[in-house]
Write a protein that holds these residues in place. Sequence first.
Motif, PDB file in Angstrom:
ATOM      1  N   ALA A   1      24.965  29.630  30.451  1.00  0.00           N
ATOM      2  CA  ALA A   1      24.872  28.369  29.706  1.00  0.00           C
ATOM      3  C   ALA A   1      23.574  28.303  28.907  1.00  0.00           C
ATOM      4  CB  ALA A   1      24.958  27.186  30.668  1.00  0.00           C
ATOM      5  N   SER A   2      22.473  28.820  29.494  1.00  0.00           N
ATOM      6  CA  SER A   2      21.190  28.828  28.794  1.00  0.00           C
ATOM      7  C   SER A   2      21.233  29.737  27.571  1.00  0.00           C
ATOM      8  CB  SER A   2      20.088  29.283  29.759  1.00  0.00           C
ATOM      9  OG  SER A   2      18.844  29.339  29.108  1.00  0.00           O
TER      10      SER A   2
ATOM     11  N   ILE B   1      26.955  21.010  27.747  1.00  0.00           N
ATOM     12  CA  ILE B   1      27.247  19.895  26.846  1.00  0.00           C
ATOM     13  C   ILE B   1      26.351  19.956  25.610  1.00  0.00           C
ATOM     14  CG2 ILE B   1      27.008  17.397  26.600  1.00  0.00           C
ATOM     15  CD1 ILE B   1      28.119  17.125  29.409  1.00  0.00           C
ATOM     16  N   ALA B   2      25.063  20.197  25.816  1.00  0.00           N
ATOM     17  CA  ALA B   2      24.142  20.257  24.678  1.00  0.00           C
ATOM     18  C   ALA B   2      24.511  21.395  23.736  1.00  0.00           C
ATOM     19  CB  ALA B   2      22.712  20.420  25.180  1.00  0.00           C
ATOM     20  N   ALA B   3      24.776  22.575  24.291  1.00  0.00           N
ATOM     21  CA  ALA B   3      25.123  23.722  23.454  1.00  0.00           C
ATOM     22  C   ALA B   3      26.424  23.483  22.700  1.00  0.00           C
ATOM     23  CB  ALA B   3      25.232  24.977  24.311  1.00  0.00           C
ATOM     24  N   GLY B   4      27.390  22.858  23.350  1.00  0.00           N
ATOM     25  CA  GLY B   4      28.665  22.574  22.695  1.00  0.00           C
ATOM     26  C   GLY B   4      28.496  21.642  21.506  1.00  0.00           C
TER      27      GLY B   4
ATOM     28  N   LEU C   1      22.025  12.199  20.740  1.00  0.00           N
ATOM     29  CA  LEU C   1      21.179  11.771  21.857  1.00  0.00           C
ATOM     30  C   LEU C   1      21.973  10.937  22.857  1.00  0.00           C
ATOM     31  CD1 LEU C   1      18.375  11.367  23.199  1.00  0.00           C
ATOM     32  CD2 LEU C   1      18.060   9.387  21.696  1.00  0.00           C
ATOM     33  N   VAL C   2      22.635   9.906  22.355  1.00  0.00           N
ATOM     34  CA  VAL C   2      23.389   9.012  23.243  1.00  0.00           C
ATOM     35  C   VAL C   2      24.613   9.721  23.804  1.00  0.00           C
ATOM     36  CG1 VAL C   2      24.654   6.837  23.364  1.00  0.00           C
ATOM     37  CG2 VAL C   2      22.569   6.986  21.988  1.00  0.00           C
ATOM     38  N   GLY C   3      25.341  10.418  22.940  1.00  0.00           N
ATOM     39  CA  GLY C   3      26.565  11.082  23.389  1.00  0.00           C
ATOM     40  C   GLY C   3      26.303  12.150  24.434  1.00  0.00           C
ATOM     41  N   ALA C   4      25.252  12.952  24.223  1.00  0.00           N
ATOM     42  CA  ALA C   4      24.928  13.996  25.207  1.00  0.00           C
ATOM     43  C   ALA C   4      24.556  13.387  26.544  1.00  0.00           C
ATOM     44  CB  ALA C   4      23.789  14.864  24.689  1.00  0.00           C
ATOM     45  N   GLY C   5      23.801  12.286  26.519  1.00  0.00           N
ATOM     46  CA  GLY C   5      23.421  11.637  27.771  1.00  0.00           C
ATOM     47  C   GLY C   5      24.611  11.079  28.522  1.00  0.00           C
ATOM     48  N   VAL C   6      25.494  10.404  27.802  1.00  0.00           N
ATOM     49  CA  VAL C   6      26.677   9.803  28.440  1.00  0.00           C
ATOM     50  C   VAL C   6      27.609  10.888  28.979  1.00  0.00           C
ATOM     51  CG1 VAL C   6      28.759   8.432  28.010  1.00  0.00           C
ATOM     52  CG2 VAL C   6      26.553   7.683  27.084  1.00  0.00           C
ATOM     53  N   LEU C   7      27.874  11.913  28.173  1.00  0.00           N
ATOM     54  CA  LEU C   7      28.762  12.986  28.609  1.00  0.00           C
ATOM     55  C   LEU C   7      28.190  13.728  29.815  1.00  0.00           C
ATOM     56  CD1 LEU C   7      29.880  14.495  25.178  1.00  0.00           C
ATOM     57  CD2 LEU C   7      31.300  13.221  26.797  1.00  0.00           C
ATOM     58  N   SER C   8      26.901  14.007  29.785  1.00  0.00           N
ATOM     59  CA  SER C   8      26.276  14.722  30.891  1.00  0.00           C
ATOM     60  C   SER C   8      26.311  13.899  32.169  1.00  0.00           C
ATOM     61  CB  SER C   8      24.827  15.070  30.522  1.00  0.00           C
ATOM     62  OG  SER C   8      24.237  15.890  31.503  1.00  0.00           O
ATOM     63  N   PHE C   9      26.000  12.620  32.058  1.00  0.00           N
ATOM     64  CA  PHE C   9      26.048  11.720  33.224  1.00  0.00           C
ATOM     65  C   PHE C   9      27.457  11.657  33.797  1.00  0.00           C
ATOM     66  CE2 PHE C   9      26.500   7.747  35.457  1.00  0.00           C
ATOM     67  CZ  PHE C   9      25.271   7.542  36.073  1.00  0.00           C
ATOM     68  N   GLY C  10      28.449  11.465  32.920  1.00  0.00           N
ATOM     69  CA  GLY C  10      29.828  11.333  33.380  1.00  0.00           C
ATOM     70  C   GLY C  10      30.376  12.613  33.977  1.00  0.00           C
ATOM     71  N   LEU C  11      30.108  13.763  33.327  1.00  0.00           N
ATOM     72  CA  LEU C  11      30.653  15.023  33.826  1.00  0.00           C
ATOM     73  C   LEU C  11      30.022  15.407  35.159  1.00  0.00           C
ATOM     74  CD1 LEU C  11      32.458  17.458  33.481  1.00  0.00           C
ATOM     75  CD2 LEU C  11      30.687  18.519  32.052  1.00  0.00           C
ATOM     76  N   TYR C  12      28.697  15.229  35.286  1.00  0.00           N
ATOM     77  CA  TYR C  12      28.078  15.571  36.563  1.00  0.00           C
ATOM     78  C   TYR C  12      28.598  14.660  37.678  1.00  0.00           C
ATOM     79  CZ  TYR C  12      24.836  16.265  40.340  1.00  0.00           C
ATOM     80  OH  TYR C  12      24.316  16.517  41.591  1.00  0.00           O
TER      81      TYR C  12
END
Length: 389
Positions: free
Chosen positions: A15-16, A91-94, A371-382
């Motif tokens: 992923a990195s 998520i960030a890379a995508g 910024l907002v989308g990555a945070g929401v998606l990361s929070f929800g997926l985890y």
Amino acid sequence: MDAATVATFLAAGGASLFMAWAIGAGSSGSTPFAPAVGANAISVMRAGFFVGILGLLGATLQGANVTEAVGRDLVVGTTLSPIAAIVALSIAAGLVALGVFAGYPVATAFTVTGAVVGAGLAMGGAPAWPKYYEIIGVWTLTPFVGGGIAYGTAKLLRHGSVPEAVATPALAGLVGAILANVEFVLLGPSDVAESVAGTVASGGLGRIIVTAAVAVAVAAIMAADVRTDVAAGQRHFLLVLGGLVAFSAGGSQVGLALGPLLPLFDTVDVAIPLIALLFGGGLGLLAGSWTAAPRMIKAIAQDYSSLGPRRSIAALIPSFVIAQAAILLGVPISFNEIIVSAVIGAGAAAGSGGISRGKIGYTVLAWVGSLVGAGVLSFGLYTALNAIL
């Protein structure tokens, strides 16, 4: 290590590397030479080639500060677990890769910061408000400082009362003075970066003397080049600036790909030197620059503003300064934001400068949305994965 731990490290490392590739294809690979390409000083493919090599060097020699900040300073009270790191990086890379293929420069620093914070908060961590204030301050000031300096520099170079044979060497001397004080990891003792001025001299007066000597030497070289051929001298200066910005991009952006990995190494008895990780991340940046950066180079070089050599120089000088300041502070910053704002400021010095207002508006929305989308998606997926596993 057992098989599960090895598999987790491989997944996180993959992923990195994907994140590093996406950054090399987008932010660090496309933006540094875009003004030079727009000014017809270098071809798109040649720019992609050189930016990859310079980004690798910058990542290895200057990437430590931002890597530490992204890995350990964005959330307090917890550290990213392997699953959280994989979620944030994927998520960030995508999202960054989506921006590359869509032709819009998604702000990598916004995206990675949002994804890491989202995953960290989902794990029960608390917001690191002091660091957020510092980051938001830098992000907010960047368009105004970068655009303002670029506008003023472009006006200076266009002003009839200031000969180009004087203005260009003076600007080159200023860049030389800054470069003399840029810190490199190989110049200092173990795990400590140092500048050329700090290595050659000790004490404030000694550093000032070395800085002045470097500035005068660089200005003299540029003056001789401009006296021979003004257009060729400006082109050479523009290419050097593009190289410095590409180097700075590697130092700033590699931390966005490697930072989330750092907490993983705290959980196992595996000691890998940070410089080795930085080199590996730099290889990912290089791969992205060589395989996919030309598309974004074209987008920034041609779609935002029609720049000649003088306005391109004006755009790259503040870009170099802001990037080095962010590296020194350990603040993740988007090179798309730096370059785009500087390009707009330099273009505005000639009236409209060919600026595409619609393109700018979509880009700003992409930055905020990432910024907002990555945070929401990361929070929800985890959260979902944690509930299932």
